[in-house]
Structure formats: C-alpha cells, structure tokens
Design a protein around this motif. Structure first.
Motif, PDB file in Angstrom:
ATOM      1  N   ASP A 114      59.737 -80.138 -15.399  1.00  0.00           N
ATOM      2  CA  ASP A 114      61.222 -79.747 -15.502  1.00  0.00           C
ATOM      3  C   ASP A 114      61.117 -78.507 -15.096  1.00  0.00           C
ATOM      4  OD1 ASP A 114      63.751 -79.606 -16.260  1.00  0.00           O
ATOM      5  OD2 ASP A 114      63.230 -78.116 -17.799  1.00  0.00           O
ATOM      6  N   THR A 115      60.152 -77.654 -15.009  1.00  0.00           N
ATOM      7  CA  THR A 115      60.018 -76.117 -14.430  1.00  0.00           C
ATOM      8  C   THR A 115      59.545 -75.859 -13.519  1.00  0.00           C
ATOM      9  OG1 THR A 115      57.824 -75.940 -15.619  1.00  0.00           O
ATOM     10  CG2 THR A 115      59.576 -75.186 -16.833  1.00  0.00           C
ATOM     11  N   SER A 116      58.479 -76.956 -12.837  1.00  0.00           N
ATOM     12  CA  SER A 116      58.032 -76.710 -11.578  1.00  0.00           C
ATOM     13  C   SER A 116      58.089 -77.642 -10.346  1.00  0.00           C
ATOM     14  CB  SER A 116      56.634 -76.401 -11.870  1.00  0.00           C
ATOM     15  OG  SER A 116      56.354 -75.451 -12.669  1.00  0.00           O
ATOM     16  N   GLU A 117      58.658 -78.815 -10.789  1.00  0.00           N
ATOM     17  CA  GLU A 117      58.450 -80.022  -9.703  1.00  0.00           C
ATOM     18  C   GLU A 117      59.770 -80.663  -9.468  1.00  0.00           C
ATOM     19  OE1 GLU A 117      55.684 -81.032  -8.172  1.00  0.00           O
ATOM     20  OE2 GLU A 117      54.880 -79.043  -9.317  1.00  0.00           O
ATOM     21  N   MET A 118      60.734 -80.214  -9.773  1.00  0.00           N
ATOM     22  CA  MET A 118      62.203 -80.405  -9.400  1.00  0.00           C
ATOM     23  C   MET A 118      62.816 -79.940  -8.567  1.00  0.00           C
ATOM     24  SD  MET A 118      63.780 -82.548 -12.899  1.00  0.00           S
ATOM     25  CE  MET A 118      64.261 -80.763 -13.468  1.00  0.00           C
ATOM     26  N   LEU A 119      63.638 -80.325  -7.574  1.00  0.00           N
ATOM     27  CA  LEU A 119      64.581 -79.671  -6.596  1.00  0.00           C
ATOM     28  C   LEU A 119      66.007 -79.922  -6.969  1.00  0.00           C
ATOM     29  CD1 LEU A 119      62.558 -79.957  -3.627  1.00  0.00           C
ATOM     30  CD2 LEU A 119      62.564 -78.133  -4.801  1.00  0.00           C
ATOM     31  N   LEU A 120      66.830 -79.279  -6.354  1.00  0.00           N
ATOM     32  CA  LEU A 120      68.435 -79.862  -6.359  1.00  0.00           C
ATOM     33  C   LEU A 120      68.819 -80.886  -5.394  1.00  0.00           C
ATOM     34  CD1 LEU A 120      71.253 -79.454  -7.926  1.00  0.00           C
ATOM     35  CD2 LEU A 120      71.403 -77.366  -5.915  1.00  0.00           C
ATOM     36  N   LEU A 121      69.265 -81.879  -5.811  1.00  0.00           N
ATOM     37  CA  LEU A 121      69.690 -82.884  -4.805  1.00  0.00           C
ATOM     38  C   LEU A 121      70.727 -82.426  -3.625  1.00  0.00           C
ATOM     39  CD1 LEU A 121      69.331 -85.891  -4.004  1.00  0.00           C
ATOM     40  CD2 LEU A 121      71.451 -86.430  -5.651  1.00  0.00           C
ATOM     41  N   PRO A 122      70.385 -82.503  -2.795  1.00  0.00           N
ATOM     42  CA  PRO A 122      71.437 -81.929  -1.693  1.00  0.00           C
ATOM     43  C   PRO A 122      72.881 -82.312  -1.744  1.00  0.00           C
ATOM     44  CG  PRO A 122      69.576 -82.239  -0.616  1.00  0.00           C
ATOM     45  CD  PRO A 122      69.362 -83.036  -2.007  1.00  0.00           C
ATOM     46  N   PHE A 123      73.782 -81.463  -1.442  1.00  0.00           N
ATOM     47  CA  PHE A 123      75.341 -81.997  -1.669  1.00  0.00           C
ATOM     48  C   PHE A 123      75.507 -82.871  -0.527  1.00  0.00           C
ATOM     49  CE2 PHE A 123      76.468 -78.360  -4.444  1.00  0.00           C
ATOM     50  CZ  PHE A 123      75.665 -78.762  -5.661  1.00  0.00           C
ATOM     51  N   LEU A 124      76.689 -83.568  -0.374  1.00  0.00           N
ATOM     52  CA  LEU A 124      77.085 -84.035   0.839  1.00  0.00           C
ATOM     53  C   LEU A 124      78.433 -83.486   1.259  1.00  0.00           C
ATOM     54  CD1 LEU A 124      77.269 -88.021  -0.334  1.00  0.00           C
ATOM     55  CD2 LEU A 124      75.542 -86.735   1.187  1.00  0.00           C
ATOM     56  N   GLN A 125      79.010 -82.573   0.459  1.00  0.00           N
ATOM     57  CA  GLN A 125      80.105 -81.746   0.786  1.00  0.00           C
ATOM     58  C   GLN A 125      79.517 -80.334   0.518  1.00  0.00           C
ATOM     59  OE1 GLN A 125      83.326 -83.552  -0.941  1.00  0.00           O
ATOM     60  NE2 GLN A 125      83.543 -85.120   0.196  1.00  0.00           N
ATOM     61  N   GLU A 126      80.680 -79.374   0.359  1.00  0.00           N
ATOM     62  CA  GLU A 126      80.345 -78.059   0.011  1.00  0.00           C
ATOM     63  C   GLU A 126      80.088 -77.886  -1.377  1.00  0.00           C
ATOM     64  OE1 GLU A 126      83.426 -75.511   1.418  1.00  0.00           O
ATOM     65  OE2 GLU A 126      83.021 -75.773   3.489  1.00  0.00           O
ATOM     66  N   THR A 127      80.494 -78.667  -2.226  1.00  0.00           N
ATOM     67  CA  THR A 127      80.360 -78.724  -3.496  1.00  0.00           C
ATOM     68  C   THR A 127      79.976 -80.100  -4.034  1.00  0.00           C
ATOM     69  OG1 THR A 127      82.394 -79.238  -4.276  1.00  0.00           O
ATOM     70  CG2 THR A 127      81.851 -76.941  -4.025  1.00  0.00           C
ATOM     71  N   GLY A 128      79.280 -80.145  -5.414  1.00  0.00           N
ATOM     72  CA  GLY A 128      78.717 -81.603  -5.819  1.00  0.00           C
ATOM     73  C   GLY A 128      78.291 -81.164  -7.181  1.00  0.00           C
ATOM     74  N   PRO A 129      78.007 -82.346  -7.744  1.00  0.00           N
ATOM     75  CA  PRO A 129      77.161 -82.287  -9.031  1.00  0.00           C
ATOM     76  C   PRO A 129      75.781 -81.993  -9.158  1.00  0.00           C
ATOM     77  CG  PRO A 129      76.989 -84.683  -8.184  1.00  0.00           C
ATOM     78  CD  PRO A 129      77.930 -83.858  -6.998  1.00  0.00           C
ATOM     79  N   CYS A 130      75.218 -81.404  -9.918  1.00  0.00           N
ATOM     80  CA  CYS A 130      73.987 -80.818  -9.944  1.00  0.00           C
ATOM     81  C   CYS A 130      73.030 -81.818 -10.502  1.00  0.00           C
ATOM     82  CB  CYS A 130      74.158 -79.371 -11.223  1.00  0.00           C
ATOM     83  SG  CYS A 130      75.226 -78.184 -10.897  1.00  0.00           S
ATOM     84  N   LEU A 131      72.655 -82.557  -9.825  1.00  0.00           N
ATOM     85  CA  LEU A 131      71.569 -83.496  -9.924  1.00  0.00           C
ATOM     86  C   LEU A 131      70.146 -83.167  -9.574  1.00  0.00           C
ATOM     87  CD1 LEU A 131      73.764 -86.550  -8.820  1.00  0.00           C
ATOM     88  CD2 LEU A 131      73.327 -85.933 -11.028  1.00  0.00           C
TER      89      LEU A 131
END
Length: 213
Positions: A114-131
C-alpha cells in the motif's frame, strides 16, 4: 451494495444486541464490532474515491487510502478467525503464536504494498476515479489479496482436522461466498452478496467463541 450492507445491519440488530452487545467485553467482541461497523463507516469513502471523478492531483493524495481502509477491515475479520481457531484447539499457545506471526507477516506485506508498490491508474479523460494499479511488470497489488487467501488456506488447514458437521457447514458457507465473489460476472452484485454472507458467517463464529469463552 451499500444499501444491502446497511439493510443487513438493520434487520440483524435484535440478534446482535442479544448475542453480542449484551455479552461481556472480550477481544473477540471488540474485533467483531470493528469488523462489522468498519465496513459501514468506510464504504461511503470507497464509493466516493472509486465511483466519482477526481483530478489527477486529488487522486495522487487519496488513492492509497481505500486500500489501507479495506486492509484493516480484513485484519479484524482475521483476528476473529484466529481467536476462534485458538478456542477450538483448547487455547493451544503454539497454534496461537503461529497464527499471530502469520497474520503479522501478511499485514506487514500489505502495508508495504500500500505504501510503496502501487501507482494511480491513468485516466482516460481529464478526470476519473482514483483506482490503484501495480507497478509495471509487477503483481504486488494481486499479491496484496493473494497473501490473505494464503493465510486463510493455512488457517483452514487447522480447522478441517477436528471438523464437526456444524463447523463444516459454516466453513462451506464461507468458501461458497468467496468462490461466488471470485467467479461472478457481476462484481458489484456479488460483492454485496459476499458481504452479506461473510458478515453472517462472522456473527455465528463470534457468538460461538463468546460462548466458549
């Protein structure tokens, strides 16, 4: 999903009051209450983070939080099962030590992910969900969940040995709910069913352990 969780909580209040709230305070009672009510408190945050659109800057600050919140709900449920296994084995301290060490290892690994091995999933648009997503060419986020499954598999290996018919029935309920959750083609609906079955499973085990204690 959240409606089903709250509905299940509401209709079960008489049983909860009779078998849980009126009993004396024990570690399993504390763990059960945390497991039961943590979901009700945390799911609105999950829905806000995962189901509404945010800016990249906002998501960079919050996308790790839902995973951490879910982890602690899992920890409380595992604590209930560890205490139950300990009670069923006549309070064998060797079993308790082994299970506590295994649980601590899983928690440490999940905190690392959780603290070191995750990245934010890129958005398809300018905004998006925080996955969240794993880092490229790694599967640490998958390992986050697999580690808990491995812990459960190890703990269940202790449970099956002295298995009695009622105990087998409750284990079957748990395994069936988990299997349904895993293979469903409608994750949202199935997750609600899983929470419903899983909570009832923990209610009966918490009740059993309180009676044993």
């Amino acid at each position: 999903m959240y409606t089903i969780v709250v509905w299940d909580w509401a209709i079960a209040l008489p049983r909860k009051y009779r078998f849980i709230w009126k009993t004396h305070w024990t570690p399993v009672k504390v763990a059960y209450l945390l497991c039961r009510y943590w979901v009700i408190a945390a799911v609105p945050y999950f829905l806000w983070a995962f189901c509404t659109n945010h800016t990249v800057e906002e998501c960079e600050k919050i996308y790790r939080i839902p995973v951490a919140l879910a982890m602690w709900n899992q920890v409380t449920s595992e604590v209930i099962l560890v205490i139950r296994t300990y009670a069923f084995f006549n309070r064998n301290n060797y079993i308790l030590t082994l299970l506590v060490v295994a649980l601590a290892g899983v928690v440490a690994y999940q905190l690392y992910v959780d603290t070191s091995e995750m990245l934010l999933l890129p958005f398809l648009q300018e905004t998006g969900p925080c996955l969240p997503m794993s880092k490229p060419h790694l599967a640490q986020l998958l390992g986050f969940f697999v580690s808990a499954v491995l812990l459960e598999t190890g703990r269940h290996s202790y449970d099956w040995w002295p298995c009695s018919p009622p105990h087998f029935l409750l284990l079957s309920l748990h395994v069936s709910a988990l299997a349904t959750f895993s293979i469903s083609s409608q994750p949202g609906h199935c997750y609600s069913l899983y929470l419903f079955c899983y909570d009832d499973y923990f209610f009966h085990h918490a009740r059993a352990v309180l009676l044993i204690s």
